[in-house]
Design a protein around this motif. Structure first.
Motif, short mmCIF file in Angstrom:
data_model
loop_
_atom_site.label_atom_id
_atom_site.label_comp_id
_atom_site.label_asym_id
_atom_site.label_seq_id
_atom_site.Cartn_x
_atom_site.Cartn_y
_atom_site.Cartn_z
N ARG A 1 3.13 -4.58 3.25
CA ARG A 1 2.63 -3.29 3.75
C ARG A 1 3.30 -2.13 3.02
NH1 ARG A 1 -0.71 -2.15 7.95
NH2 ARG A 1 0.03 -0.03 8.20
N ARG B 1 11.44 0.44 5.93
CA ARG B 1 12.21 -0.80 5.97
C ARG B 1 12.96 -0.91 7.29
NH1 ARG B 1 16.00 -0.79 1.01
NH2 ARG B 1 16.71 -2.77 1.83
N THR B 2 13.53 0.21 7.72
CA THR B 2 14.30 0.20 8.97
C THR B 2 13.42 -0.16 10.15
OG1 THR B 2 15.38 2.08 7.98
CG2 THR B 2 16.04 1.52 10.19
N LEU B 3 12.16 0.27 10.10
CA LEU B 3 11.25 -0.04 11.20
C LEU B 3 10.85 -1.51 11.20
CD1 LEU B 3 8.98 3.10 11.15
CD2 LEU B 3 10.27 2.29 13.11
N GLY B 4 11.15 -2.21 10.12
CA GLY B 4 10.81 -3.62 10.05
C GLY B 4 9.42 -3.87 9.50
N ILE B 5 8.86 -2.88 8.81
CA ILE B 5 7.53 -3.03 8.22
C ILE B 5 7.61 -4.01 7.05
CG2 ILE B 5 5.76 -1.77 6.93
CD1 ILE B 5 6.53 0.61 8.81
N SER B 6 6.60 -4.89 6.95
CA SER B 6 6.67 -5.97 5.96
C SER B 6 6.60 -5.41 4.54
CB SER B 6 5.52 -6.95 6.18
OG SER B 6 4.31 -6.32 5.80
N ASP C 1 12.94 3.77 2.87
CA ASP C 1 14.04 3.30 3.73
C ASP C 1 13.61 3.31 5.19
OD1 ASP C 1 15.83 2.77 1.78
OD2 ASP C 1 16.88 4.69 1.90
N ALA C 2 12.93 4.39 5.59
CA ALA C 2 12.51 4.51 6.98
C ALA C 2 11.56 3.38 7.34
CB ALA C 2 11.84 5.86 7.20
N ARG D 1 15.99 -4.79 14.81
CA ARG D 1 15.22 -3.61 14.40
C ARG D 1 14.80 -2.79 15.61
NH1 ARG D 1 16.00 -3.02 9.13
NH2 ARG D 1 15.05 -4.57 7.79
N ALA E 1 11.66 14.17 2.84
CA ALA E 1 11.39 12.90 2.17
C ALA E 1 11.22 11.77 3.17
CB ALA E 1 12.54 12.56 1.21
N THR E 2 11.46 12.03 4.42
CA THR E 2 11.51 10.93 5.39
C THR E 2 10.13 10.46 5.82
OG1 THR E 2 12.61 10.18 7.39
CG2 THR E 2 11.70 12.38 7.45
N PHE F 1 16.96 10.05 9.19
CA PHE F 1 17.55 10.39 7.90
C PHE F 1 17.75 11.89 7.74
CE2 PHE F 1 15.43 6.38 7.59
CZ PHE F 1 16.31 5.60 6.86
N ASN G 1 6.09 9.57 4.75
CA ASN G 1 5.23 9.27 3.61
C ASN G 1 4.21 10.41 3.45
OD1 ASN G 1 3.34 8.25 1.80
ND2 ASN G 1 3.64 6.16 2.51
N GLN H 1 17.75 2.04 15.24
CA GLN H 1 16.87 2.78 14.34
C GLN H 1 17.64 3.92 13.69
OE1 GLN H 1 13.71 2.66 13.11
NE2 GLN H 1 13.76 0.57 13.88
N THR I 1 13.34 8.41 0.83
CA THR I 1 13.76 8.06 2.18
C THR I 1 12.64 7.41 2.97
OG1 THR I 1 15.06 10.05 2.02
CG2 THR I 1 15.02 8.97 4.14
N TYR I 2 11.40 7.78 2.73
CA TYR I 2 10.35 7.22 3.57
C TYR I 2 10.22 5.71 3.41
CZ TYR I 2 6.88 7.07 -0.25
OH TYR I 2 6.21 6.78 -1.40
N ILE J 1 0.52 -0.24 1.31
CA ILE J 1 0.09 0.83 2.21
C ILE J 1 0.95 2.08 2.01
CG2 ILE J 1 -0.39 1.46 4.61
CD1 ILE J 1 -2.08 -0.87 3.73
N HIS J 2 2.22 1.90 1.67
CA HIS J 2 3.08 3.08 1.54
C HIS J 2 3.20 3.57 0.10
CE1 HIS J 2 4.79 3.55 5.62
NE2 HIS J 2 4.33 2.32 5.74
N ILE J 3 3.49 2.65 -0.82
CA ILE J 3 3.75 3.10 -2.20
C ILE J 3 2.45 3.36 -2.95
CG2 ILE J 3 4.82 2.52 -4.40
CD1 ILE J 3 6.91 1.01 -2.92
#
Lengths: 608, 281
Positions: free
Chosen positions: B190, B182-187, B179-180, A438, A450-451, A445, A453, A442, B176-177, B194-196
């Motif tokens: 969280r 997940r890509t960062l490795g956030i658990s 996916d972003a 990870r 949408a990228t 997108f 939050n 990286q 996409t956020y 924290i996001h949804i």
């Protein structure tokens, strides 16, 4: 203001302004638009997002969204169109003014067969009373837009490709032989190769029928190649009007010049793209000044910021809203010449220090019983400090490849090795290995909207990803450094995504990825959703980051002009397979595979 | 590379915090009901339990603004005391059901797979149950009064709410956020909380309000049937059934509690709708 080019105009828009009436007050959307269109003529309305170009087109077709009000006049052969009742509009739309929209899939009714869309337009004409006559006419109309397969009429829109759908939509728009066709970004949603075909078709239909065409586009190159006259919009105001060749040769407005310069040239690579700093202001903020004054290097407060500069005829049939045009024209021309003569940047020599990312025989299929093979054995590698361009059209599998690399998809078979760690199956990795991967790779997108939050501030987003890295020191300092690295000030930490423009959001997304200090960035069409002037800013940012951080990029794009500016090596991907690979300049200058040749020949004629 | 911080940021359009008139009225109603629930003993002029057979079934007068019932109890005071039952029970049901439904819906929607299957099959099972019948039977057989009714309704409300939360999560998941992150490795935890969660909160809040209204009507219905609250308790639903025969002799005796049930339920619906509209745009 008088903008008379010839008598007997078909369409005359005079002093038209659009407003939005909200409970909180009246907001200006466009100011004092005046347009003329003669029978059989063609006019391009060019502008970036938020310029008001699409609204102007909708106003002409009487399709303004609720809440938007219009002042001024629109005349079609002397008949006033403003304030017309919906019943009267039905007499005009389709028959006299027809419209072609950007996305063929949303423009067509998904449960109506393609032929029915065209039949719908013929139904009320006496010669097409009978079903067989209508069917014959549908076949003839489809043939006119290059569809000779009669079975297309019986298919549903989703069964066709985007290009085919747009052809059917064009046939439907032309079915009642309109006098004016308004095409709103008709080729933007399509692949490069189909884009060229649709534009050719549009121009042919226009010439054969003597129909007038209004083309709405963000692409100056396209406007110059398709229309006789070009009108440039900026923040709701018309800032320049002129004949296409004259405008292409020497634009009169600093914005038009900037727009032309910031388009990456398709034929050569330049070391830094000319970008227009800043962003497009909302129309109501610049109602009473030159809308471009904040971003213009020639701005003189006393002249540019006191009133809204009117369009003035400088040379015959050339209009500009720049009050300083006579003084600065020399400098504008010099800028253009300098950009044209800018040396072709030599091919950078990529140091051979082994591959950071290695992909071998990667396959990915979706779906169970009748699988769709997105990737069919792709092999490639990205070296340290190298930018590999992955070029392909929609459906080529280029995005799937990127998502496999960062672990968002698990490949069906094949190998992915990232810094020595086999990471094809992310879930199977040990915890610390997964964390290492990870922090190595990286992703950026495509959709800047949408990228991020929407509920997290910029600062919070950056802090969160900083926590994923093993940095020491104060988080606040890191946030500041990251923001400045992507060209944003510290003040952005407190803002929310909804307050940012597309370019700014993409910068924040880049900063967020950089927080974990990656060695490779997978960039999936990172600039394709951005306006041209902002696109250049972000491309320059990628270039400077590659130099300062020794970053490797896997740059996924469909745009050959963009990829030429940034990639060292490129892979051309077609239907899940890599068809051509080699040094960037070599592949683009001397393509070997027929598909690559087709891609290159589809680029519109250069504007420079 | 040009820094672009110099360009003034476009201010997010803060729409004025002006309440539409119906919502303002709804807030007023809820404020009055809340005040009655909290300060009932101070606001009510009379003891709601005091029986004065000498003044039984009297029409509105200066002493009894809404008249009295068959046992000579003051209607107005009983309505004021009844506010606490009308507020607390539905609040516990709506908040409790949604707290559980939010967790279940988030897990089912985001994790998918067998977690989703188990949770959603349970939801299907609950949907299959005739809920009104179950409530009547359980409360009638088990007894236990008001809080048993509250508990049974709470459990029954979880299932439909889970479905709502899950569908809101499914709408966020492909963005996409996520996916972003997940890509960062956030658990996963969280990402889910924290996001949804902040993104689906407006929908959750709106449905809490609507659930409140449903719970209020359900509880009132149960007490009308004589289930839930003890006989004699000042409760709007109970008053409806006890004062049925006052319709001719002292109409306010039945109209006042009925109006309060309707007003409170409609007000909460209005407020819920408004919250949803304001925070999703």
């Amino acid at each position: 203001m008088s903008l008379i080019y010839s008598s007997g105009n078909l369409l005359r828009v005079e002093d038209m302004s659009l407003f939005h009436d909200a409970p909180t007050g009246r907001r200006t959307l466009t100011v004092a638009t005046s347009l003329q269109l003669e029978r059989g003529g063609s006019l391009a309305i060019v502008g970036e997002s938020g310029s008001g170009k699409s609204l102007t087109a909708k106003a002409i077709a009487g399709l303004l969204p609720p809440g938007v009000r219009l002042s001024g006049s629109i005349r079609l052969e002397g008949e006033e169109l403003t304030g017309l009742a919906e019943r009267d509009w039905q007499r005009i739309r389709g028959r006299r003014i027809s419209m072609l929209l950007q996305d063929p899939f949303t423009m067509m009714n998904p449960v109506m067969r393609c032929g029915a869309h065209i039949e719908e337009m013929l139904r009320d004409q006496p010669e097409f009373r009978s079903r067989s006559a209508r069917r014959a006419e549908v076949a003839r109309r489809l043939a006119e837009v290059g569809i000779n397969d009669a079975s297309v009429a019986d298919r549903l829109p989703f069964q066709l490709s985007g290009g085919m759908c747009q052809r059917v939509a064009l046939a439907a728009a032309l079915a009642r032989d309109p006098e004016i066709l308004i095409a709103d970004e008709p080729s933007t949603a399509l692949d490069v190769t189909t884009q060229a075909e649709i534009m050719r078709l549009l121009n042919r239909a226009q010439a054969e029928r003597g129909m007038a065409l209004i083309l709405i586009t963000h692409d100056l190159r396209l406007a110059f190649s398709a229309c006789e006259r070009v009108c440039v919009f900026y923040a709701g105001q018309m800032i320049e009007v002129g004949a296409a060749p004259a405008l292409a040769a020497a634009p009169f407005h600093p914005y038009t010049t900037g727009l032309l310069l910031s388009e990456p040239p398709a034929s050569r690579r330049v070391s830094t793209l000319v970008a227009i700093p800043g962003r497009v202001p909302p129309a109501d903020a610049v109602e009473n000044e030159c809308p471009f004054s904040d971003r213009c290097r020639w701005v003189v407060d006393a002249k540019c910021r006191t009133t809204r500069p009117p369009l003035v005829e400088r040379t015959p049939a050339r209009f500009t809203a720049c009050v300083r045009q006579p003084e600065i024209q020399g400098e504008l021309d010099a800028l253009r010449t300098a950009a044209l003569e800018a040396a072709n940047e030599p091919e950078p020599v990529t140091p051979e220090n082994g591959a950071l990312v290695h992909v071998a025989g990667l396959c990915k299929s979706f779906g169970g019983k009748r699988p769709m093979h997105a990737l069919k054995g792709v092999s490639l590698s990205v070296g340290r400090g190298e930018c590999l361009g992955l070029v392909g059209e929609s459906g080529s599998g280029k995005t799937t490849l990127g998502r496999c690399l960062v672990g968002l998809e698990t490949p069906t078979s094949g190998q992915i090795v990232i810094e020595g760690i086999p990471s094809a199956d992310f879930e199977a990795l040990a915890r610390n290995e997964r964390a290492r991967v990870r922090q190595t790779i990286q992703m950026i997108f495509q959709d800047p909207y949408a990228t991020l939050n929407p509920k997290h501030s910029v600062g919070r987003a950056l802090e969160e990803s900083l926590r994923m890295s093993q940095r020491t020191g104060r988080t606040q300092d890191h946030v500041r450094t990251l923001l400045s690295e992507v060209g944003l000030t510290e003040a952005y930490a407190g803002r929310y995504p909804s307050e940012l423009s597309g370019g700014e959001r993409q910068r924040v997304a880049i900063a967020r990825s950089l927080a974990v200090d990656p060695a490779v960035l997978v960039c999936d069409e990172p600039v394709s959703a951005l306006d041209v002037s902002v696109q250049a800013q972000v491309l320059n940012l990628f270039k400077s980051l590659m130099a300062s951080r020794e970053l490797s990029l896997l740059f996924i794009t469909h745009d050959l002009a963009v990829v030429r500016q940034i990639a060292d090596r490129i892979c051309v991907i077609y239907l899940g397979e890599i068809v051509e690979e080699g040094p960037c300049q070599q592949v683009l200058n001397d393509p070997q595979h027929p598909y690559t040749r087709r891609l290159i020949s589809a680029i519109p004629a250069p504007a420079h | 590379m040009t820094a672009i911080g110099a360009v003034p940021a476009v201010k997010r359009r803060r729409r004025g915090f002006r309440l539409p008139i119906p919502v303002a009225l709804a807030c007023l109603v809820m404020a009055v009901v809340t005040a009655c629930a909290i300060f009932g003993s101070a606001l009510a002029l009379k003891d709601p339990y005091e029986q004065r057979l000498d003044v039984a079934v009297s029409s509105p007068s200066a002493e009894f603004p809404a008249g009295t019932d068959t046992l000579g109890r003051d209607i107005l005071s009983r309505v004021i005391y009844g506010a606490s039952n009308a507020l607390i029970g539905p609040l516990v049901i709506a908040a409790g059901a949604f707290a559980m439904a939010t967790v279940l819906g988030l897990l089912a929607g985001y994790l998918g797979g067998w977690v989703d299957t188990i949770i959603m099959r349970w939801v299907d099972f609950m949907f299959g149950l005739p809920s009104t019948l179950i409530t009547i039977v359980v409360v009638g057989v088990v007894g236990g009064g008001y809080w048993t009714a509250v508990f049974v309704l709470l459990v029954l409300f979880v299932a439909p709410d889970t479905r709502i939360v899950r569908s809101a999560v499914l709408e966020q998941r492909p963005r996409t956020y996520i996916d972003a992150a997940r890509t960062l490795g956030i658990s996963r935890t969280r990402i889910i909380f924290i996001h949804i969660l902040p993104n689906i909160l407006p929908i959750v809040l709106a449905y809490v309000a609507i659930d409140f209204a449903f719970a209020l009507v359900n509880l009132a219905g149960l007490s009308f049937l004589g289930l839930g609250v003890e006989p004699g308790t000042p409760d709007w639903g109970r008053m409806l059934s006890e004062n049925r025969n006052l319709i001719a002799s002292n109409p306010p005796g039945i109209l006042l509690p009925a109006a309060m049930i309707i007003l409170t339920a409609v007000s909460m619906n209005l407020i819920g709708d408004w919250v949803f509209e304001r925070f999703t745009k």
